[in-house]
Design a protein around this motif. Sequence first.
Motif, PDB file in Angstrom:
ATOM      1  N   ALA A  35      -2.356  -9.132  -0.427  1.00  0.00           N
ATOM      2  CA  ALA A  35      -1.175  -9.906  -0.805  1.00  0.00           C
ATOM      3  C   ALA A  35      -0.737 -10.834   0.318  1.00  0.00           C
ATOM      4  O   ALA A  35      -0.358 -11.977   0.097  1.00  0.00           O
ATOM      5  N   ALA A  36      -0.797 -10.347   1.575  1.00  0.00           N
ATOM      6  CA  ALA A  36      -0.431 -11.185   2.712  1.00  0.00           C
ATOM      7  C   ALA A  36      -1.374 -12.370   2.839  1.00  0.00           C
ATOM      8  O   ALA A  36      -0.961 -13.496   3.130  1.00  0.00           O
ATOM      9  N   ASP A  37      -2.694 -12.138   2.590  1.00  0.00           N
ATOM     10  CA  ASP A  37      -3.648 -13.235   2.657  1.00  0.00           C
ATOM     11  C   ASP A  37      -3.369 -14.279   1.592  1.00  0.00           C
ATOM     12  O   ASP A  37      -3.474 -15.489   1.824  1.00  0.00           O
ATOM     13  N   ARG A  38      -3.008 -13.828   0.393  1.00  0.00           N
ATOM     14  CA  ARG A  38      -2.717 -14.778  -0.682  1.00  0.00           C
ATOM     15  C   ARG A  38      -1.468 -15.607  -0.344  1.00  0.00           C
ATOM     16  O   ARG A  38      -1.421 -16.809  -0.615  1.00  0.00           O
ATOM     17  N   LYS A  39      -0.439 -14.987   0.281  1.00  0.00           N
ATOM     18  CA  LYS A  39       0.753 -15.730   0.641  1.00  0.00           C
ATOM     19  C   LYS A  39       0.431 -16.793   1.708  1.00  0.00           C
ATOM     20  O   LYS A  39       0.921 -17.910   1.654  1.00  0.00           O
ATOM     21  N   GLU A  40      -0.413 -16.391   2.656  1.00  0.00           N
ATOM     22  CA  GLU A  40      -0.776 -17.361   3.693  1.00  0.00           C
ATOM     23  C   GLU A  40      -1.591 -18.501   3.108  1.00  0.00           C
ATOM     24  O   GLU A  40      -1.486 -19.652   3.524  1.00  0.00           O
ATOM     25  N   GLY A  41      -2.468 -18.154   2.124  1.00  0.00           N
ATOM     26  CA  GLY A  41      -3.267 -19.204   1.491  1.00  0.00           C
ATOM     27  C   GLY A  41      -2.379 -20.156   0.706  1.00  0.00           C
ATOM     28  O   GLY A  41      -2.678 -21.339   0.587  1.00  0.00           O
ATOM     29  N   LEU A  50       4.747   5.062   5.194  1.00  0.00           N
ATOM     30  CA  LEU A  50       4.130   3.830   4.697  1.00  0.00           C
ATOM     31  C   LEU A  50       4.166   2.713   5.740  1.00  0.00           C
ATOM     32  O   LEU A  50       3.797   1.576   5.434  1.00  0.00           O
ATOM     33  N   GLY A  51       4.623   3.018   6.948  1.00  0.00           N
ATOM     34  CA  GLY A  51       4.649   2.023   8.010  1.00  0.00           C
ATOM     35  C   GLY A  51       5.807   1.064   7.916  1.00  0.00           C
ATOM     36  O   GLY A  51       5.763  -0.028   8.493  1.00  0.00           O
ATOM     37  N   GLY A  52       6.873   1.456   7.198  1.00  0.00           N
ATOM     38  CA  GLY A  52       8.021   0.585   7.029  1.00  0.00           C
ATOM     39  C   GLY A  52       9.233   1.052   7.806  1.00  0.00           C
ATOM     40  O   GLY A  52       9.129   1.880   8.715  1.00  0.00           O
ATOM     41  N   ARG A  53      10.397   0.553   7.374  1.00  0.00           N
ATOM     42  CA  ARG A  53      11.645   0.870   8.086  1.00  0.00           C
ATOM     43  C   ARG A  53      12.765   0.969   7.074  1.00  0.00           C
ATOM     44  O   ARG A  53      12.876   0.127   6.165  1.00  0.00           O
ATOM     45  N   MET A 100       0.861  -1.185   0.000  1.00  0.00           N
ATOM     46  CA  MET A 100       0.000   0.000   0.000  1.00  0.00           C
ATOM     47  C   MET A 100       0.895   1.232   0.000  1.00  0.00           C
ATOM     48  O   MET A 100       1.656   1.452   0.946  1.00  0.00           O
ATOM     49  N   ALA A 101       0.812   2.054  -1.071  1.00  0.00           N
ATOM     50  CA  ALA A 101       1.715   3.201  -1.173  1.00  0.00           C
ATOM     51  C   ALA A 101       1.179   4.178  -2.204  1.00  0.00           C
ATOM     52  O   ALA A 101       0.175   3.924  -2.890  1.00  0.00           O
ATOM     53  N   ASP A 102       1.862   5.311  -2.286  1.00  0.00           N
ATOM     54  CA  ASP A 102       1.667   6.270  -3.376  1.00  0.00           C
ATOM     55  C   ASP A 102       2.798   6.033  -4.369  1.00  0.00           C
ATOM     56  O   ASP A 102       3.983   6.123  -4.018  1.00  0.00           O
ATOM     57  N   THR A 103       2.450   5.723  -5.590  1.00  0.00           N
ATOM     58  CA  THR A 103       3.445   5.292  -6.574  1.00  0.00           C
ATOM     59  C   THR A 103       4.558   6.315  -6.754  1.00  0.00           C
ATOM     60  O   THR A 103       5.760   5.987  -6.714  1.00  0.00           O
ATOM     61  N   LEU A 104       4.194   7.579  -6.944  1.00  0.00           N
ATOM     62  CA  LEU A 104       5.187   8.611  -7.220  1.00  0.00           C
ATOM     63  C   LEU A 104       6.135   8.797  -6.036  1.00  0.00           C
ATOM     64  O   LEU A 104       7.357   8.876  -6.203  1.00  0.00           O
ATOM     65  N   SER A 105       5.592   8.849  -4.805  1.00  0.00           N
ATOM     66  CA  SER A 105       6.431   9.051  -3.625  1.00  0.00           C
ATOM     67  C   SER A 105       7.357   7.858  -3.396  1.00  0.00           C
ATOM     68  O   SER A 105       8.546   8.024  -3.070  1.00  0.00           O
ATOM     69  N   LEU A 106       6.835   6.636  -3.553  1.00  0.00           N
ATOM     70  CA  LEU A 106       7.652   5.453  -3.351  1.00  0.00           C
ATOM     71  C   LEU A 106       8.766   5.379  -4.396  1.00  0.00           C
ATOM     72  O   LEU A 106       9.918   5.060  -4.080  1.00  0.00           O
ATOM     73  N   ARG A 107       8.429   5.687  -5.650  1.00  0.00           N
ATOM     74  CA  ARG A 107       9.455   5.658  -6.693  1.00  0.00           C
ATOM     75  C   ARG A 107      10.532   6.692  -6.427  1.00  0.00           C
ATOM     76  O   ARG A 107      11.731   6.439  -6.615  1.00  0.00           O
ATOM     77  N   GLU A 108      10.147   7.875  -5.943  1.00  0.00           N
ATOM     78  CA  GLU A 108      11.121   8.914  -5.629  1.00  0.00           C
ATOM     79  C   GLU A 108      12.059   8.472  -4.511  1.00  0.00           C
ATOM     80  O   GLU A 108      13.272   8.728  -4.549  1.00  0.00           O
ATOM     81  N   VAL A 142      18.589  -0.970   3.098  1.00  0.00           N
ATOM     82  CA  VAL A 142      17.435  -1.859   3.010  1.00  0.00           C
ATOM     83  C   VAL A 142      16.168  -1.096   3.401  1.00  0.00           C
ATOM     84  O   VAL A 142      16.134  -0.423   4.435  1.00  0.00           O
ATOM     85  N   MET A 143      15.149  -1.216   2.569  1.00  0.00           N
ATOM     86  CA  MET A 143      13.826  -0.657   2.854  1.00  0.00           C
ATOM     87  C   MET A 143      12.848  -1.810   3.022  1.00  0.00           C
ATOM     88  O   MET A 143      12.702  -2.639   2.120  1.00  0.00           O
ATOM     89  N   THR A 144      12.209  -1.884   4.174  1.00  0.00           N
ATOM     90  CA  THR A 144      11.182  -2.903   4.414  1.00  0.00           C
ATOM     91  C   THR A 144       9.824  -2.227   4.510  1.00  0.00           C
ATOM     92  O   THR A 144       9.676  -1.205   5.182  1.00  0.00           O
ATOM     93  N   LEU A 145       8.836  -2.812   3.824  1.00  0.00           N
ATOM     94  CA  LEU A 145       7.476  -2.278   3.811  1.00  0.00           C
ATOM     95  C   LEU A 145       6.492  -3.408   4.094  1.00  0.00           C
ATOM     96  O   LEU A 145       6.741  -4.556   3.704  1.00  0.00           O
ATOM     97  N   PRO A 146       5.373  -3.115   4.746  1.00  0.00           N
ATOM     98  CA  PRO A 146       4.373  -4.167   4.970  1.00  0.00           C
ATOM     99  C   PRO A 146       3.656  -4.506   3.669  1.00  0.00           C
ATOM    100  O   PRO A 146       3.330  -3.615   2.870  1.00  0.00           O
TER     101      PRO A 146
END
Length: 468
Positions: free
Chosen positions: A462-468, A435-438, A350-358, A453-457
């Motif tokens: 997507a998390a539900d699909r990985k668990e499934g 974005l709640g990351g580190r 979950m992010a804003d595309t332009l801000s994350l890309r920057e 290193v950038m970690t994001l939730p």
Amino acid sequence: MAKSETSLFARMVVRVAAVLLFGAAGLVVAAWFYARTAADVAYDRLLQGAAVQIVENLAIIDGKVEVTVPASAFKLLALAERDRIFYRVIGPQGRTLTGYADLQPDPRKLPKSDEVSLLSTHFRGSPVRMAIAGRRFFDPSFTGPAYAIVAQTTEARHALISELTSRATGLVGIMSLFGLAGAVLAVGYSLRPLNRLGAALRQRDPRDLTELAVEAPREMRPFVDSINHFMGRLGGRLKQSERFVADSAHQIRTPLTAISAQLNMVDETGLDQASREHLDRARERVTEMARLIHQLLSHALVIHRFESTALAPVDLVAVTRHAFRAAVPITIDPDIVVSFEAPETPVIVMADTLSLREAITNIIDNAVRHGAVARLEVRVRTEGETQAVVEVEDDGPGIGAEDWTRLTQRFAASSGGKGVSGLGFAIASEVTQALGGRLWHRPATATERFAVVMTLPLAPEAADRKEG
């Protein structure tokens, strides 16, 4: 900071409780007066009846006043077991015909014929209530008044007053508690519009500056109108800031581009060594200024977008690949090995595309300019079931632990004075936190190269699909 005060609910309940308390106190006092009056009336009637019965049974026989005290005159008075009863019958010339001779009424309180007087006094050290009944005789052998006096101590009537008052107090207390409970419910129900307004403000998207559309009582309309007016003004200011950023980007970048082009057009063939050095420094300064202005505008743009744009599901792989292409120049040293690794499936955050890309562009750009010597690797991967990771690794000297905190601040430089990062890491850090990351760094070791290193939730889907 706004001054903290007690809640409106608590203040209203306290005031209602105070009103109920004063009302209950008034009712208790009124009940005491009523109980005293009722007890006095009841016992006074018994005293009056006893005195009248005694005086009615007086008779003149052979020229003398004879007294026959009826037993019924004291039966009702005897029901008050706590009380003592005293009586006296006064005949002609104030002689005591029977009873307690020391039971002396105030001569001024003696009634006229066929009347009954009531008074409170003391007899033998005890407070008593006294009834005096008079009767006038008209007989050839005797003409004049006679009196029957009946006195009773007041313990029973005081006990009755206390009992009636305590019962009334209990009833008033119960009714007051019911009234307070009803007032609490009524106040809570009346304050529901405030709770709805607070919930609407709490649940509102921080970027939503449209007018509040919530039902409110007439008394709350000025408050709602003030909020709407403030949000309108705030929205106007944000639009002005957005226009300022756009105008600044256009007005500043254009002259810098022109200056850079003019410097590149300078013919260096006729310049001596010192002039060439001055020209190279000018080109470097223009390049640094262009980069700094770009970072300043990017920082302002990132802040503005987080304030005005809602987050949405974004493919981190696609965003990082775009940032990689933008940050790694075509003219990069061919001796530097550059690689990009990412999974084939999308990594959704979950992010804003332009801000994350920057943010990612700034991390890669810093590695290109100040880190990579012979190798630069950019990787995107997932970690566990809930984390997405962007890793920018280079074979440069890296950043010391003591420098990392300062380098995520504006215009920070390493302790050696080299590798000025400007706003690059500051932008990346602010975006990651929003974005709640580190954002963190992995120091270089004998087996691993330095990496940022950038970690994001991961997005919930997507998390539900990985668990499934």
